[in-house]
Design a protein around this motif. Structure first.
Motif, short mmCIF file in Angstrom:
data_model
loop_
_atom_site.label_atom_id
_atom_site.label_comp_id
_atom_site.label_asym_id
_atom_site.label_seq_id
_atom_site.Cartn_x
_atom_site.Cartn_y
_atom_site.Cartn_z
N LEU A 1 0.83 -1.21 0.00
CA LEU A 1 0.00 0.00 0.00
C LEU A 1 0.86 1.26 0.00
CD1 LEU A 1 -3.04 1.10 0.68
CD2 LEU A 1 -2.02 1.47 2.93
N ALA B 1 0.95 4.74 0.96
CA ALA B 1 0.16 5.67 1.77
C ALA B 1 0.49 7.13 1.45
CB ALA B 1 0.39 5.39 3.25
N ASN C 1 -10.78 10.41 4.67
CA ASN C 1 -10.23 9.35 5.53
C ASN C 1 -9.31 8.45 4.73
OD1 ASN C 1 -13.36 9.31 7.06
ND2 ASN C 1 -11.46 9.72 8.13
N GLY D 1 -3.84 9.61 3.88
CA GLY D 1 -2.41 9.54 4.16
C GLY D 1 -1.90 10.72 4.97
N LYS D 2 -2.79 11.45 5.62
CA LYS D 2 -2.37 12.64 6.37
C LYS D 2 -1.55 12.28 7.60
CE LYS D 2 -6.70 13.71 6.99
NZ LYS D 2 -7.39 12.58 6.32
N GLN E 1 -3.61 11.71 16.81
CA GLN E 1 -5.03 11.68 16.48
C GLN E 1 -5.83 10.84 17.49
OE1 GLN E 1 -5.61 10.27 12.52
NE2 GLN E 1 -7.83 10.26 12.66
N HIS F 1 -10.44 17.80 9.86
CA HIS F 1 -11.63 17.53 9.06
C HIS F 1 -12.66 18.64 9.25
CE1 HIS F 1 -10.78 13.68 7.34
NE2 HIS F 1 -10.48 13.15 8.50
N1 LIG Z 1 1.19 1.46 10.39
C1 LIG Z 1 0.49 1.18 9.26
N2 LIG Z 1 0.60 -0.02 8.68
C2 LIG Z 1 -0.08 -0.31 7.55
N3 LIG Z 1 -0.91 0.54 6.94
C3 LIG Z 1 -1.07 1.76 7.47
C4 LIG Z 1 -0.38 2.15 8.67
N4 LIG Z 1 -0.72 3.42 8.98
C5 LIG Z 1 -1.59 3.79 8.02
N5 LIG Z 1 -1.80 2.82 7.11
C6 LIG Z 1 -2.66 2.90 5.93
O1 LIG Z 1 -2.24 4.02 5.19
C7 LIG Z 1 -3.36 4.69 4.66
C8 LIG Z 1 -3.33 6.13 5.09
O2 LIG Z 1 -3.65 6.17 6.46
P1 LIG Z 1 -3.57 7.50 7.33
O3 LIG Z 1 -3.83 7.11 8.73
O4 LIG Z 1 -2.34 8.20 7.02
O5 LIG Z 1 -4.81 8.31 6.76
P2 LIG Z 1 -5.42 9.69 7.26
O6 LIG Z 1 -5.44 10.60 6.10
O7 LIG Z 1 -4.77 10.16 8.47
O8 LIG Z 1 -6.92 9.25 7.55
P3 LIG Z 1 -7.92 9.74 8.72
O9 LIG Z 1 -8.57 10.97 8.24
O10 LIG Z 1 -8.91 8.62 8.82
O11 LIG Z 1 -7.14 9.93 9.94
C9 LIG Z 1 -4.59 3.95 5.10
O12 LIG Z 1 -5.00 3.10 4.07
C10 LIG Z 1 -4.11 3.16 6.28
O13 LIG Z 1 -4.82 1.96 6.41
#
Ligand SMILES: Nc1ncnc2c1ncn2[C@@H]1O[C@H](COP(=O)(O)OP(=O)(O)OP(=O)(O)O)[C@@H](O)[C@H]1O
Ligand SMILES: [Mg+2]
Lengths: 253, 335
Positions: A16, A18, A38, A41-42, A85, A195
């Motif tokens: 993946l 991210a 959501n 990747g933030k 978070q 958000h």
């Molecule tokens: N430690 C990890 N191991 C594997 N995948 C991860 C890990 N951390 C995040 N991901 C994946 O990376 C992607 C981005 O996740 P991230 O938490 O950065 O999103 P976000 O923008 O912060 O979302 P949100 O608004 O829900 O907080 C997602 O698909 C998540 O499942």
């Protein structure tokens, strides 16, 4: 010279991706928001910048120094603090002790750490909560405590991950005032993941938008709010139909 | 000096605690003046020793949340250093004790540095393993008496010998270890309020958060483990002079390691009074069982059953032990 520079940052978790080739920079004194749906990747980007996750490729430069390969505690000691978070302090530290942990980064003396922590709690109007366990507090106060703890480490750049999530409009006003205070009065450069659009629009100098790990837009709040690509990616078609494009409260955590 | 002031400052405890603690301290000090059996005296000394072991354990295990089940190896290092030095070279306790602490700290770095890369249960298991390995080494090492162990024979000295800590009456040992006990309390009172103490509590809560507050998590654990170790080794040295006969199976057994951890957890891991309360409950039970029930055939294993029950009770009702219950009640009263 920019204060924080991110060059072509990519982060993979197994298969993946991210974060995909993200570049941006921030000037000292700026207040920048990072938004996106959501899973965009933030948080991952915050983790990479703050040294919690090793990056797959790319570079991070903070205050003229490359910090890409540094550990999280080394990054923190260079003046880059962050909040989390999803984090409720479950341990046996009460509010002021939590903040003192932050303050202990800059001093060995308990008396000094305590004095500084007291000051910060007063600053954020939560000094009456000093002796409570963090887990005993409502969400809004918990968020302020995590902010206060980060401020305790006396950072030059503060990165806040969704400090307004789950708060009511009144509480959002409160946190908005606190962020302003941190930025305007304490002179700390701020980057926030949020958000809650209302807050983003009111406070940001600049907004960066992520979607599926890529940076899809960057600009001042008004431009971003009208950007059709952003509206579609972030707010979804339905929102555009119903509201026609300005502020909204994003869902969820 | 701020450190000294912090060590002497107990003002964040409710007055009731201080009154109780003060009364207990006075009882300890005057205890030998009243008629008592030698059994009571021996139990009292064991209690003070195990309180100190527990305090050492509490730094890394309680405040730091890194469950350590290998403290016996440091009892061994302290005890053997003191015994070997006394028997072979007539080096007094007050010299061999710090040297033992030094060896223990070196050993703690050697094993702590790699072991703290491990998480959770793996760390606990690894500490058991290293402790058993060290015991096995001592069992075949002729220089330290191998499996026979070492014997300090008091006839060679002229008790009371305060330099070598060789006494005929237990009351001397009692006051020496009581002195250590009070110093231990002061040290722990400083520790819990120190920068390192705060860092550990933050690490126990959430390591990522701790890191992002500039804490070098690995190094903080290694350092604290060294402190824990020094504590235990110090009492191990005392153990050698007090018991006068040490052998690996006795001094460094897994039982000792588990008892130390269990006591601190029962009393309240991560609190100042926890290890003392835990030792106060368990040591009399242990002594009693050994003295009375152990003599009856078939009841030898009963202490293990009691320990198992205690572990279950702690994990089911209150992970923070007796002191956790006290604090919970106080919190409820306040609200
Ligand atoms: N430690 C990890 N191991 C594997 N995948 C991860 C890990 N951390 C995040 N991901 C994946 O990376 C992607 C981005 O996740 P991230 O938490 O950065 O999103 P976000 O923008 O912060 O979302 P949100 O608004 O829900 O907080 C997602 O698909 C998540 O499942
Ligand atoms: Mg996130």
């Amino acid at each position: 010279m920019a204060f924080l520079e991110v060059h072509n940052l990519t982060k993979d978790f197994g298969g993946l991706r991210a974060n995909n080739d993200i570049s941006f920079s921030m000037a000292r004194g700026e207040l920048v928001s990072l938004i996106g749906p959501n899973g965009a990747g933030k948080t991952t980007l915050f983790n990479c910048i703050s040294g919690l996750h090793p990056v797959t490729s790319g570079r991070v430069i903070f205050n003229g120094e490359e910090i890409t390969k540094l550990n999280a505690h080394q990054v923190a000691r260079r003046g880059l603090a962050r909040t989390f978070q999803v984090y409720a302090a479950a341990g046996d530290l009460n509010v002021i002790e939590n903040v003192m942990v932050g303050c202990f980064m800059k001093t060995h003396l308990r008396s000094r750490a305590r004095a500084r922590a007291t000051e910060i709690l007063k600053d954020l109007n939560i000094d009456h909560l000093a002796d409570y366990l963090v887990s005993e507090l409502p969400v809004a106060a918990q968020k302020l405590v995590t902010m206060a703890t980060a401020i305790g480490s006396d950072p030059r750049l503060l990165m806040l991950d969704e400090v307004a999530a789950g708060l009511n409009p009144n509480e959002i006003e409160g946190i908005l005032a606190s962020i302003r205070h941190v930025h305007d009065d304490l002179g700390i450069t701020v980057m926030l993941i949020e958000h809650v659009m209302e807050l983003v629009m009111k406070i940001s100098h600049r907004v960066i938008v992520l979607d599926y790990g890529e940076k899809i837009a960057e600009g001042d709040p008004e431009t971003i709010a009208k950007d059709p690509g952003v509206i579609k990616a972030y707010l979804g078609e339905r929102y555009v139909r119903e509201h026609g494009g300005q502020q909204a409260v994003g869902s969820r955590e | 000096m701020e450190a000294l002031r912090n060590a002497l400052d107990f003002s964040d405890f409710p007055r009731l605690d201080l009154i109780v603690a003060g009364c207990v301290a006075i009882v300890f000090i005057v205890f030998p003046l009243f008629p008592h059996s030698s059994f009571a005296m021996a139990t009292m000394i064991q209690f003070l020793m195990f309180s100190l072991y527990g305090m050492g354990w509490n730094t890394i295990g309680g405040y730091g949340g890194q469950v350590d089940l290998g403290k016996a190896q440091y009892v061994g290092i302290g005890a053997y250093t003191t015994a070997v030095m006394l028997i072979r070279w007539d080096i007094p306790f007050w010299v061999s004790m710090p040297i033992g602490m030094f060896f223990a700290v070196i050993w703690s770095f050697i094993i702590g540095y790699p072991l703290f890369r491990l998480k959770g249960h793996y760390f606990a298991i690894a500490t058991i393993a290293t402790s058993l390995v060290l015991k096995d080494i001592f069992e075949v090492w002729d220089f330290v008496g191998a499996a026979r162990g070492l014997e300090i024979s008091p006839i060679k000295y002229h008790p009371p010998d305060f330099l070598r800590l060789i006494f005929r009456e237990d009351v001397y040992y009692f006051y020496v270890i009581l002195g250590f006990f009070f110093l231990g309390i002061l040290y722990m009172n400083w520790f819990r309020k120190s920068r390192l103490g705060f860092q550990l509590r933050s690490i126990k809560d959430n390591e990522d958060v701790a890191r992002s507050l500039g804490i070098n998590v690995h190094w903080a654990k290694v350092k604290t483990y060294a402190i824990a170790t020094a504590f235990v080794s110090m009492v191990g040295s005392f153990h050698a002079c007090y018991i006068k006969s040490i052998e690996p199976e006795d001094t460094m057994s897994l039982d000792i390691s588990i008892l130390i951890a269990l006591m601190a957890m029962l009393g309240g891991a991560g609190s100042l009074w926890g290890p003392v309360i835990g030792a106060g409950i368990l040591i009399p039970i242990k002594s009693y069982l050994k003295e009375w029930l152990g003599a009856q055939a078939g009841l030898v294993g009963i202490d293990l059953i009691i320990y198992a029950l205690i572990i279950m009770a702690i994990s089911a009702f209150e992970p923070r032990g007796v002191w956790g219950i006290v604090e919970k009640i106080r919190r409820r009263r306040r609200d």
